[in-house]
Scaffold this motif. Structure first.
Motif, mmCIF file in Angstrom:
data_model
loop_
_atom_site.group_PDB
_atom_site.id
_atom_site.type_symbol
_atom_site.label_atom_id
_atom_site.label_comp_id
_atom_site.label_asym_id
_atom_site.label_seq_id
_atom_site.Cartn_x
_atom_site.Cartn_y
_atom_site.Cartn_z
ATOM 1 N N ALA A 111 -11.184 8.580 -5.336
ATOM 2 C CA ALA A 111 -11.439 7.148 -5.142
ATOM 3 C C ALA A 111 -11.112 6.421 -6.438
ATOM 4 N N ILE A 112 -10.532 5.259 -6.302
ATOM 5 C CA ILE A 112 -10.216 4.419 -7.458
ATOM 6 C C ILE A 112 -10.574 2.994 -7.094
ATOM 7 N N GLN A 113 -11.041 2.255 -8.068
ATOM 8 C CA GLN A 113 -11.244 0.823 -7.892
ATOM 9 C C GLN A 113 -10.946 0.127 -9.216
ATOM 10 N N LYS A 114 -9.916 -0.709 -9.212
ATOM 11 C CA LYS A 114 -9.682 -1.593 -10.348
ATOM 12 C C LYS A 114 -10.548 -2.823 -10.116
ATOM 13 N N ARG A 115 -11.264 -3.246 -11.162
ATOM 14 C CA ARG A 115 -12.108 -4.428 -11.048
ATOM 15 C C ARG A 115 -11.843 -5.372 -12.205
ATOM 16 N N GLY A 116 -12.327 -6.607 -12.068
ATOM 17 C CA GLY A 116 -12.230 -7.550 -13.181
ATOM 18 C C GLY A 116 -11.131 -8.561 -12.996
ATOM 19 N N GLU A 117 -11.217 -9.605 -13.794
ATOM 20 C CA GLU A 117 -10.395 -10.804 -13.588
ATOM 21 C C GLU A 117 -9.025 -10.711 -14.265
ATOM 22 N N LYS A 118 -8.790 -9.655 -15.013
ATOM 23 C CA LYS A 118 -7.487 -9.543 -15.646
ATOM 24 C C LYS A 118 -6.750 -8.310 -15.149
ATOM 25 N N SER A 119 -5.510 -8.178 -15.621
ATOM 26 C CA SER A 119 -4.648 -7.108 -15.121
ATOM 27 C C SER A 119 -4.644 -5.907 -16.066
ATOM 28 N N LEU A 120 -4.043 -4.823 -15.596
ATOM 29 C CA LEU A 120 -3.801 -3.621 -16.392
ATOM 30 C C LEU A 120 -2.313 -3.321 -16.329
ATOM 31 N N THR A 121 -1.743 -2.900 -17.449
ATOM 32 C CA THR A 121 -0.353 -2.468 -17.344
ATOM 33 C C THR A 121 -0.324 -1.093 -16.675
ATOM 34 N N VAL A 122 0.850 -0.703 -16.252
ATOM 35 C CA VAL A 122 0.988 0.617 -15.636
ATOM 36 C C VAL A 122 0.567 1.698 -16.628
ATOM 37 N N GLU A 123 0.969 1.546 -17.884
ATOM 38 C CA GLU A 123 0.633 2.559 -18.895
ATOM 39 C C GLU A 123 -0.886 2.645 -19.093
ATOM 40 N N MET B 230 -3.796 3.733 -0.456
ATOM 41 C CA MET B 230 -3.841 3.248 -1.843
ATOM 42 C C MET B 230 -3.261 1.834 -1.918
ATOM 43 N N PRO B 231 -4.120 0.815 -1.727
ATOM 44 C CA PRO B 231 -3.649 -0.576 -1.828
ATOM 45 C C PRO B 231 -3.335 -0.907 -3.288
ATOM 46 N N PHE B 232 -2.307 -1.719 -3.475
ATOM 47 C CA PHE B 232 -1.787 -1.923 -4.816
ATOM 48 C C PHE B 232 -1.150 -3.299 -4.897
ATOM 49 N N ALA B 233 -1.404 -4.012 -5.996
ATOM 50 C CA ALA B 233 -0.744 -5.301 -6.197
ATOM 51 C C ALA B 233 -0.373 -5.459 -7.653
ATOM 52 N N MET B 234 0.690 -6.199 -7.878
ATOM 53 C CA MET B 234 1.086 -6.437 -9.266
ATOM 54 C C MET B 234 1.806 -7.768 -9.412
ATOM 55 N N ALA C 154 2.830 7.654 -6.819
ATOM 56 C CA ALA C 154 2.484 6.580 -5.879
ATOM 57 C C ALA C 154 2.594 5.212 -6.552
ATOM 58 N N ILE C 155 2.161 5.138 -7.796
ATOM 59 C CA ILE C 155 2.259 3.868 -8.520
ATOM 60 C C ILE C 155 3.721 3.460 -8.662
ATOM 61 N N SER D 119 0.831 -1.198 0.000
ATOM 62 C CA SER D 119 0.000 0.000 0.000
ATOM 63 C C SER D 119 0.868 1.251 0.000
ATOM 64 N N VAL D 120 0.280 2.331 -0.535
ATOM 65 C CA VAL D 120 0.905 3.649 -0.432
ATOM 66 C C VAL D 120 -0.044 4.532 0.358
ATOM 67 N N GLY D 121 0.511 5.331 1.242
ATOM 68 C CA GLY D 121 -0.308 6.266 1.988
ATOM 69 C C GLY D 121 0.186 7.681 1.766
ATOM 70 N N LYS D 122 -0.562 8.617 2.293
ATOM 71 C CA LYS D 122 -0.085 10.003 2.287
ATOM 72 C C LYS D 122 -0.309 10.522 3.695
ATOM 73 N N ILE D 123 0.771 10.860 4.341
ATOM 74 C CA ILE D 123 0.646 11.320 5.732
ATOM 75 C C ILE D 123 1.394 12.634 5.868
ATOM 76 N N ASN D 124 0.749 13.585 6.461
ATOM 77 C CA ASN D 124 1.315 14.931 6.586
ATOM 78 C C ASN D 124 1.869 15.383 5.244
ATOM 79 N N GLY D 125 1.123 15.061 4.179
ATOM 80 C CA GLY D 125 1.484 15.528 2.841
ATOM 81 C C GLY D 125 2.541 14.717 2.120
ATOM 82 N N VAL D 126 3.065 13.683 2.775
ATOM 83 C CA VAL D 126 4.153 12.901 2.187
ATOM 84 C C VAL D 126 3.656 11.520 1.773
#
Lengths: 247, 268, 247, 268, 247, 268
Positions: free
Chosen positions: D227-239, C185-189, C213-214, C161-168
């Protein structure tokens, strides 16, 4: 629990309802009173009043619950909302779910389940008025309902609770003895076989006291066993009379 | 369902007095107790009994006493048989087995008076401590009952709760900087015996449970019985029952020692 | 939210637990610790503690859910009642239902589901203690459980996850940073593929901040990816040792 | 399930940059907003996006604030995917899709600060406004998310609530004859982009949803993401992800204008 | 009930909304407004606003509900949480369950169910705003939705409630007339057949008053029947136009 | 489901004006009323109508009145169709038939004003009597509606509740040693007529119910209608409906007499 000093045994050694420690309450039994069921019984033990009915052996729904080598036994112990002091929600409580299980396990050893593969035998117990020892009275009623449904059984099951009040072991505890007493020990057996099918303890006993309690309960079960057999015989005679009148 | 081969194996070994995992009939599996594993709980313990794994967590809050026990704290025991723990467990509300387990453990804790509920009263009729014991089964390899009971006892023995004081206007104030022990009165232990044929076995593993005829679970406090539950689809003779109780008493003493060792209770 | 002025970054630029903004917490990983499951993992990330287990590919019940062309993936994210500050009811909350869905969707792209038609792969996640970023830690644990169950995968999934705290902008937010911070901002790849499988935002960011953040999250995922691979390798070596000892 | 023929048709058209209903990749469908359709609600809006139809209703009541936000009103968003709306929807409690939709919209409303929750506090710690936003899906032809979000925003913008005053003994009194606006701080907009193959499409219709690989839903307030929500069974590239966000930002500006036009907000 | 003296009929014999006792409210009908459904209708009767949709005849799930000799009819009457004065939980209330049943039974006699064995015809009714007589308006909307779905019917079903306010029998009761009036008598019939398909009474009437109320309701149903037929015809013309434009 | 043979038998007999159990079209089955069978209830009655068996129990408690009726007691009717009563009843929450039955009986009791709800108010706006009527079906051989209604009425007529008084500080005090009657205003009766072909039958048994086209249930108080429910999958002509009401009125008078006889109401 808060009031352990409650006097439950009077100076003359009798309990609040006049019984001696080793005495059970009067039991009234009617077999076959619910016409839709394959077997049924009504048991009145003091103010504890129970209807039990058996449906089956019959098809299982949902089907995947059926077993290829034996009948399944299903049991539902249920209290009427008006059967207890504070109105009870009709949805099954955790207590009712546990009691349904232990009653089922108290009955199952007595049933020749192998004779009815792929079927279910459904046992329904309704507590109409609760005044202690409802699971034991339920087992008595259900056992008779099974027998009157013509389900082949190894033996009837009889049941009786043991309590400890003011330090004394007593049979067939009432609601007030359960609430203010020290121990509740529900117990069931197949008296003709000498085998225990239900045994619970809620309260403190030494091993020696437990042994003594089992002896008392076994003796009481034998007494109840006789009543069960009489009630079935009476039903049988009644049924035969009805047939003879017709013929 | 257990295979026929496995069933025969268990039965054949038992006939010779031995068990599938090499134990004697009255041997417990190895027990590991880890306390304080859950930072957000007031007390917690993870118990491994062989491959069986259960966690108990204690959470406390201030509540209103029941009308008929206005001067006593409240103890609530709940158990979840999670689908993570076994291929046969399903998501959803606790089934009859989980409910039975929670209620048997509840009776054991309550009747052993492990907690002095009266000391958990803050303002009679108004405010008492509510003690939640939540049992989480994580891996089920038999005898979840004893593992869960042990985890619950260990979590209670090692729990620390905030200090409750009354403000001038009789409101309850919780001082979270001060952490107090729960008012413990004794250390109970729960032992389950399985009956297979004419043999009685302590601490059954899952395969043994699947072939067992019946079970007797007994909780002891100070060498006395305080809760019993016969389980299973078959019966026990009176002699078997009494023998179960005697074995259980012996093993309970052992378990109390393990509990005290594992929790450090009594050492301070 | 009420207390946005909470100091979450100290004058020396460090966070309350001593980390720099771009640092993640220590991660402890154990693979294969739940014997009944086909695959399992335990992840400890700071005080966040997660068990994950995988059962499958196995038969689907009820059967009508099965698909002829691929395995279905089912996922249950569940919090122990004691895992959070106020005791949580064990019944699934709306939050748990949403998280089960997004975790499933974070894992699915990595699984060769086409190889197991008519089956289900069941992923169970239990949060034992929650201290922020539980869904990311769950994805790490579940990804390892899948791999250790021998399920063929395109890649492991890593999450941070990424957060923003005190503007950072900061990595791997704790519970207190989530509660009093501005953004989660939860994130997985799949780090080996460079593809995003989970992306949520709860809080205000400009487009530029989101891009930054990404980047941070991607870098953190790469770091976690290495830890995941090490843990799997360690398990593999351990397993081989065990085998060698036996042989 | 969509037929193979229909699937190919969609994919073939997309390969040429067009869509089944004739739209360009970044075109919204026709949007109709009707506010105030529910007399018993404090605010309501029916939104048609092409053939997709959703109604949002706002109901208000006086409640107790949450202990950790004693000076803030309460916002609750609930969505029902009614069986009337689609042959695939079933009666019963909201499923994961309806819950996700409600929670994504909730986060968008909350983080956009469309409502000044602090102004919805009446007596700190005691009485605050509870604002219920109920979303009722009536016809599902794709992108229920954006239609529901728009209906929710429009219902809030046009809601009128009774005037709350305090009696001498600090009881809350509601004067239903006076109707006040909610304390609105801004107008958010929610945009969903679908990924199909290597194409990114705005406002997918149902058939497009069925063949889509993944979705990105983004809510904007004052040109910022909230607010953001990625949905669905496949992925997205960063681009792809970044491109989605840029398209969404552009469309959000459009939707804000449509919302203000449709609700009359900002004109008085 | 507490306030029976509420003035619901003004000195000039008119009701609070200006109607005479024997008058029904304006009815707006739109047929075929929900594109996914096989048939649908929207009915606005005063401030009562109802959407109805029909799906079917279609396959039954779960399958064991299917009948070999006829279609089953399922009906769900549901109120939007915002449709009533106090927000209503979206879970079906006991009232909604009863109304779903009586609406189903009001529609079933009109449907040639024998023509579609093994199928279900599902009727969904959503109350968007409730201002009295919602079950009658639901029956009107559902009947039109059935017809527009092309389901073969013996007749349309029309419905109208009768109330008694300040001692006077009135047609088509509003919410305030229901709450403060003496009687609510929902009523439906197949006007072309003269047969009653829904008849409920909640309040006190003599047998003579009941007979009179049935007469009033029957007449109102005939009036509504004409509106139903016009709406269907209009839809049919509109549809034909659309076709012609295309052709 | 009823067999074809049984169905023909019923229809053939009906064609000749007789019924399977020998009754005339307008005959009730034998009715047995036993009051006071449940010691823990404040009122109770077991009713047998032929082989149909239902018990109603009345429980009372002190509750808060509804905001719109601050000076009236609360009446709640609930019915359980237990699996003990019929092979077609299943465990679980009440289905539509049980709910309809409870609601029809509720309207009959409420609109007959059997209870003077105003007299069940203790402190306006604060404390009123809550009267729970729970109906428990034990054997279903048709016409559970009328048997349940009769049991409910008999249980209310014979109920005895503790005396409620106010302490000095306006708390409600219940004196359980004094038992008072409920404030009864009248004795309603509920009659169900079944339509089979062109015949109208009173008090249908189960086999008759299974072949019936439709039902009309009517409750009367003092010879006036106070609740009606048409049930069943077929229609009734206007003439049939009016005939049903006239028959029902006649039978209701009979049932009132049976109720008074069976409860002893009016004799003291």
């Amino acid at each position: 629990m808060k009031d352990k000093e409650a006097t439950l045994i009077l100076p003359d050694g009798r309990r609040l309802d006049g019984r001696r420690p080793g005495e059970i309450r009067d039991i009234k039994i009617k077999v076959g009173i619910l016409e839709n069921a394959d077997g049924s019984a009504y048991v009145e033990q003091g103010n504890t009043k129970i209807y039990a009915a058996v449906y089956g052996p019959r098809e299982v729904h949902p089907r995947h619950l059926a077993l290829p080598n034996k009948a399944i036994i299903r049991c539902r112990y249920h209290m009427a909302p008006f059967s207890v002091e504070e109105r009870k929600s009709p949805a099954p409580s955790r207590r009712e779910i546990e009691l349904s299980k232990v009653i089922r396990e108290a009955l199952t050893p007595a049933i020749f389940v192998e004779q009815f593969p792929f079927t279910t035998i459904d046992v329904f117990v309704e507590v109409i008025n609760a005044d202690g020892s409802t699971r034991c009275a339920s087992i008595i009623a259900a056992s008779l309902a099974l027998a009157s449904a013509g389900i082949p059984m190894r033996d009837l099951v009889a049941a009786c609770s043991v309590g400890k009040i003011n330090g004394v072991l007593v049979l067939d505890v009432t609601d007030v003895e359960d609430k203010y007493g020290e121990v509740d020990m529900p117990f069931a057996m197949m008296p003709g076989k000498g085998e225990i099918t239900l045994f619970q303890l809620d309260g403190v006993l030494t091993l020696e006291e437990a042994e003594e309690a089992i002896k008392m309960a076994s003796k009481a079960c034998m007494e109840i066993y006789e009543k069960e057999k009489s009630a079935l015989k009476a039903k049988y005679i009644e049924a035969r009379k009805a047939v003879e009148e017709v013929v | 369902m257990i295979s026929k081969v496995r069933r025969s194996q268990i039965m054949d070994l038992l006939a010779m007095g031995s068990r599938v995992d090499g134990r004697g009939l009255e041997d417990l599996r190895t027990i590991e107790i880890r306390c304080g594993v859950v930072a957000n709980a007031d007390g917690s313990a993870e118990v491994r009994m062989g491959k069986t794994l259960a966690i108990a967590g204690v959470k406390t809050s201030i509540g209103t006493p029941f009308p008929d026990t206005p001067d006593m704290g409240i103890l609530i025991v709940n158990a979840e048989f999670l689908p993570i723990a076994s291929p046969t467990f399903e998501p959803g509300p606790p089934d009859e087995n989980a409910i039975e387990l929670a209620r048997v453990i509840d009776r054991g804790l309550r009747r052993s008076e492990i907690l002095d509920l009266q000391k958990l009263c803050i303002v009679p009729g108004k405010a008492v401590w509510e003690i939640w014991v939540d049992i989480h089964a994580l891996n089920h390899d038999g005898n979840l009952m004893d593992a869960s009971a042990l985890a619950s006892v260990a979590a209670l023995l090692t729990a620390r709760i905030p200090k409750a004081t009354l403000t001038e206007d009789k409101e309850v104030n919780l001082d979270k900087s001060v952490r107090e022990k729960l008012p413990i009165k004794g250390v109970p232990a729960t032992v389950t015996i399985a009956k297979i044929g004419d043999k009685l076995l302590v601490d059954p593993c899952l395969d043994e449970e699947e072939v067992a005829d019946a079970f007797l679970t007994a909780t002891f406090i100070n060498d006395k019985l305080c809760a019993i539950q016969k389980r299973g689809e078959k019966s026990l003779t009176v002699e078997e029952t009494l023998k179960c109780l005697r074995i259980a008493q012996k093993k309970a003493r052992e378990l109390v020692a393990i509990t005290m060792e594992g929790t450090g209770y009594g050492k301070d």
